[in-house]
Design an enzyme around this catalytic site. Structure first.
Site, short mmCIF file in Angstrom:
data_model
loop_
_atom_site.label_atom_id
_atom_site.label_comp_id
_atom_site.label_asym_id
_atom_site.label_seq_id
_atom_site.Cartn_x
_atom_site.Cartn_y
_atom_site.Cartn_z
N LEU A 60 33.37 42.53 42.25
CA LEU A 60 33.68 41.81 41.01
C LEU A 60 33.19 42.65 39.84
CD1 LEU A 60 34.46 39.40 39.21
CD2 LEU A 60 32.23 38.39 39.73
N GLU A 61 34.08 42.96 38.91
CA GLU A 61 33.74 43.74 37.72
C GLU A 61 33.64 42.78 36.54
OE1 GLU A 61 35.39 47.83 35.66
OE2 GLU A 61 36.86 46.38 36.42
N ILE A 62 32.43 42.64 36.01
CA ILE A 62 32.21 41.77 34.85
C ILE A 62 32.22 42.64 33.60
CG2 ILE A 62 30.46 40.36 33.68
CD1 ILE A 62 29.78 39.16 36.38
N THR B 299 37.25 50.23 36.39
CA THR B 299 38.01 50.46 37.61
C THR B 299 39.51 50.60 37.34
OG1 THR B 299 38.03 48.06 38.02
CG2 THR B 299 36.35 49.35 39.14
#
Length: 727
Positions: free
Chosen positions: A474-476, A512
């Site tokens: 998960l990219e916050i 990403t």
């Protein structure tokens, strides 16, 4: 060093409790290996002690394995081999004890922890979700180095031993009992996951283990060997003959090479140890295990994989302070991402409100969620009763007011910028002031989406990856306005959803998606030069990408990559990506959006599992064909792809989009499938040096242009070999 072992003696049974001070887990080190020996000798010479129970003081962890830092401190293979011999000496004393020793297993029992349990004469495990047994050394480029290969071969069938050693996967208690890894299972006390229930279960386990130890002493209980089936008996017989061993091991090596392409030495060394054991016996196999354990410990592959292990550990913690409490979550959107987020959120026990203005879409979302939960029942992750309880926590609505009482809301309904901006304002007007508003997006800059919002401090970006149930990352995305509490709350939710979480800065495509767009740009150039998608797919798998890169493109969505690339083009003065955008644009216009519709660079069968080259996509590419400027060898393609993605990752760090090189490595490996044996872009540079990569890029730049221009930070590191991105 503080003591990790304590013991009590009651009615002839010594209960030895392992409890590492100031740590959530127990790990094996040289110091506590010596402590084990000391305690064992005391109990051995105590005539009042007839048997021993080994149990953890930590309900969630029996033993998490060897201390990785201890292994990393070793500079040579010989030092690592010395550690192996010390641990083996301790475990051999356990195995050779005339007084029975019972391992009482609750929680993680991994690596050297399982090797400890395997040396015991009897193993009892708790049948709960937290208890898993595994030898995961292969995942950090090693093999079980404290006698594990030999004891597993003695204890399990050859296929089961291979499966454990070559995959490192977790074995649940029921399966552990079935394959002969443990002798007995007990059920937990109480259904809740509370501290009181766990302690009650631990005490129950201890009592059962004590009674079992007494039974082993008086003969009323025996540690009987596992009953072998006729197939296993015949297999063992065949293994006595050179031809049988040769056939079996050749098949095993072919499977390993097909899976790893030879990039990972550890699985091949495991096969070498097994083959030697089958041929020459356990003593020779034991010697080879120690030798290869040391040799593998100093390989570049192991260093890269250990770096990833540290990165995962770091990204499974919240480094942003105290989060706001989340009692209820809201999700907007029932597409595959929205419904997927809802399912993993419900699975972790959160009450949830699911919104979609379309009743039909809402019903489809519910079907998706319920089907996924049914799959979890089939995989024995939850029971039918637990599934029904989870579904009961789900509310749905076609009016936006249905999310008005949530503490955390995730908008996952659209990637359209204007619609996102409008919807965000509507959400802000309905939810309570304390509610955190998360925007699920692949590329839209958060501050631009929220430019008209009043509570910028409560707005954050969250980028989930597809397929959502399988993807770990998960990219916050943290805008400059988001408070630490907002970030901490988003991270907290992500961690509880079971994700590895990185936090990156705001900007076009974040991290990403940005490095993916650069990768796809080069990929399209290679396709335009005449390589077909299936051919390129096979090439990229051979150079170490777990999923071929054309499959990555189709999985991500060609339409998403096209829109993201347009956003990223505005970030570059030279518009370096624009020359290949026409290909993506034409694919999108023809409806070739990727795997989600069964048509992208590949055509997919109805199951979405089998694929072939898509002739229509190939025609579009061929109509825009360019002449290759160099020979399209696997090596040429490998370095064109790798150099561009690494350079862009370093540029993201240079510009501040990345907060740390560690996040960059985790994002590239777990988000895009960057070859794990390289450790990620930054770990690769630290191990192999930046100078050689810059030289390659300068050569490529002369041929292909400024797409291969090394960034300033990469050049700085190439000029000073002592400069490291990750210490």
């Amino acid at each position: 060093m503080p003591k990790v072992l304590s013991y009590t003696i009651n009615d002839g049974v010594a209960v030895v409790t392992v409890d590492t001070p100031n740590s959530k887990v127990n790990t094996l080190s040289i110091d506590n290996a010596d402590e084990f020996k000391e305690v064992l000798n005391i109990l051995k010479n105590n005539d009042d002690v007839k048997a021993t129970v080994l149990i953890s003081g930590k309900p969630d962890c029996f033993f998490a394995g060897a201390d990785i830092n201890m292994l990393e401190s070793c500079k040579t293979a010989e030092e690592i081999q010395h550690l192996s011999r010390i641990c083996k000496g301790t475990f051999n004393e356990i195995a050779e004890s005339k007084k029975p020793i019972v391992a009482a297993i609750m929680g993680q029992c991994l690596g050297a922890g399982l090797e400890t349990a395997l040396a015991c004469h009897y193993r009892i495990a708790v049948r709960d979700k937290k208890t898993v047994l595994a030898v995961p050394e292969v995942m950090i480029g090693l093999l079980p180095g404290a006698g594990g290969t030999q004891r597993l071969l003695r204890l399990l069938s050859l296929p089961d031993a291979f499966d454990m050693m070559l995959t490192g996967k977790n074995i649940r208690p029921d399966k552990a009992k079935t394959i002969g890894l443990v002798h007995m299972l007990i059920d937990p006390k109480g259904a809740s996951d509370s501290k009181e229930s766990k302690e009650a279960t631990r005490k129950h386990l201890e009592q059962v283990a004590i009674e079992t130890a007494k039974g082993l002493v008086d003969g009323s209980i025996q540690a009987l060997p596992r009953r072998k089936g006729w197939v296993e008996t015949i297999t063992e017989y065949i293994m006595w003959f050179n031809l049988g061993r040769y056939f079996f091991m050749t098949q095993a090596r072919n499977r390993v090479m097909n899976m790893t392409q030879g990039h990972y030495p550890a699985p091949l060394r495991i096969l070498d140890v097994v083959e030697e054991t089958l041929k020459s016996g356990y003593e020779r196999g034991n010697q080879l295990e120690t030798r290869y354990f040391g040799e593998l410990g100093v390989t570049k592959e192991s260093k890269a994989l250990i770096g990833l292990f540290h990165g995962q550990t770091h990204c499974k913690k919240n480094h942003y302070g105290s989060p706001s409490p989340i009692k209820k979550v809201g999700i907007l959107g029932t597409n595959s991402i929205g419904a997927g987020i809802a399912e993993i959120t419900i699975f972790k026990g959160y009450p949830l409100s699911l919104y979609d203005k379309s009743k039909e879409n809402l019903e489809q979302g519910l079907i998706y969620i319920k089907n996924n939960l049914k799959q979890r029942v089939l995989r024995k992750q939850i029971s039918d009763n637990e599934k029904d309880k989870l579904v009961s926590k789900l509310e749905t609505g076609t009016e936006l007011e249905s999310i008005s009482n949530v503490d955390f809301v995730i908008e996952a309904s659209t990637e359209n910028f204007d619609k996102k901006c409008k919807l965000l304002l509507e959400i802000e007007s309905i939810v309570k002031p304390s509610c955190v508003i998360a925007v699920q997006t692949l590329f839209n800059p958060i501050e631009k989406v929220a430019k008209s919002a009043k509570r910028l401090d409560k707005i954050i970006g969250m980028h989930y990856f597809s397929p959502l149930a399988k993807s770990q990352l998960l990219e916050i995305v943290s805008s400059k306005s988001a408070t630490k509490e907002t970030i901490a709350t988003a991270v907290d939710l992500g961690l509880k959803q079971g994700k590895i979480v990185i936090v990156v800065g705001d900007g076009p495509c974040f991290y990403t998606t940005r490095i993916l767009c650069i990768l796809v740009d080069e990929l399209v150039s290679i396709l335009r030069e005449g390589i077909k998608p299936k051919q390129l797919e096979d090439m990229t798998k051979k150079i170490g990408w777990p999923m071929g890169l054309c499959s990555v493109v189709d999985e991500f969505g060609i339409d998403n990559i096209y829109e993201a690339s347009k956003v990223l083009c505005s970030h570059y003065d030279e518009n370096l990506l624009s020359k290949n955008l026409i290909i993506l644009e034409q694919l999108v216009k023809k409806g070739m959006l990727g795997k989600k519709i069964g048509l992208g660079l590949f055509e997919y069968d109805p199951t979405r599992k089998l694929s072939i080259d898509n002739p229509a996509a190939i025609k579009i590419i061929d109509d825009n064909k360019i002449s290759p400027k160099e020979s399209l060898t696997t090596q040429n393609i490998q370095w064109r792809l790798v150099s561009r993605i690494i350079n862009e990752a370093v540029l993201c760090l240079e510009e501040g989009t990345l907060k740390s090189p560690l996040d960059g490595d985790i994002g590239a490996v777990f988000g895009l499938g960057f070859p794990p044996f390289l450790g990620g872009p930054f770990r690769y540079l630290d191990i192999h040096g930046a100078e050689q990569l810059v030289k390659r890029m300068e050569n490529f730049r002369k041929v292909y242009g400024d797409a291969f221009k090394p960034c300033k930070l990469l050049i700085e590191h190439s000029k000073d070999s002592k400069k490291l991105f990750r210490s």
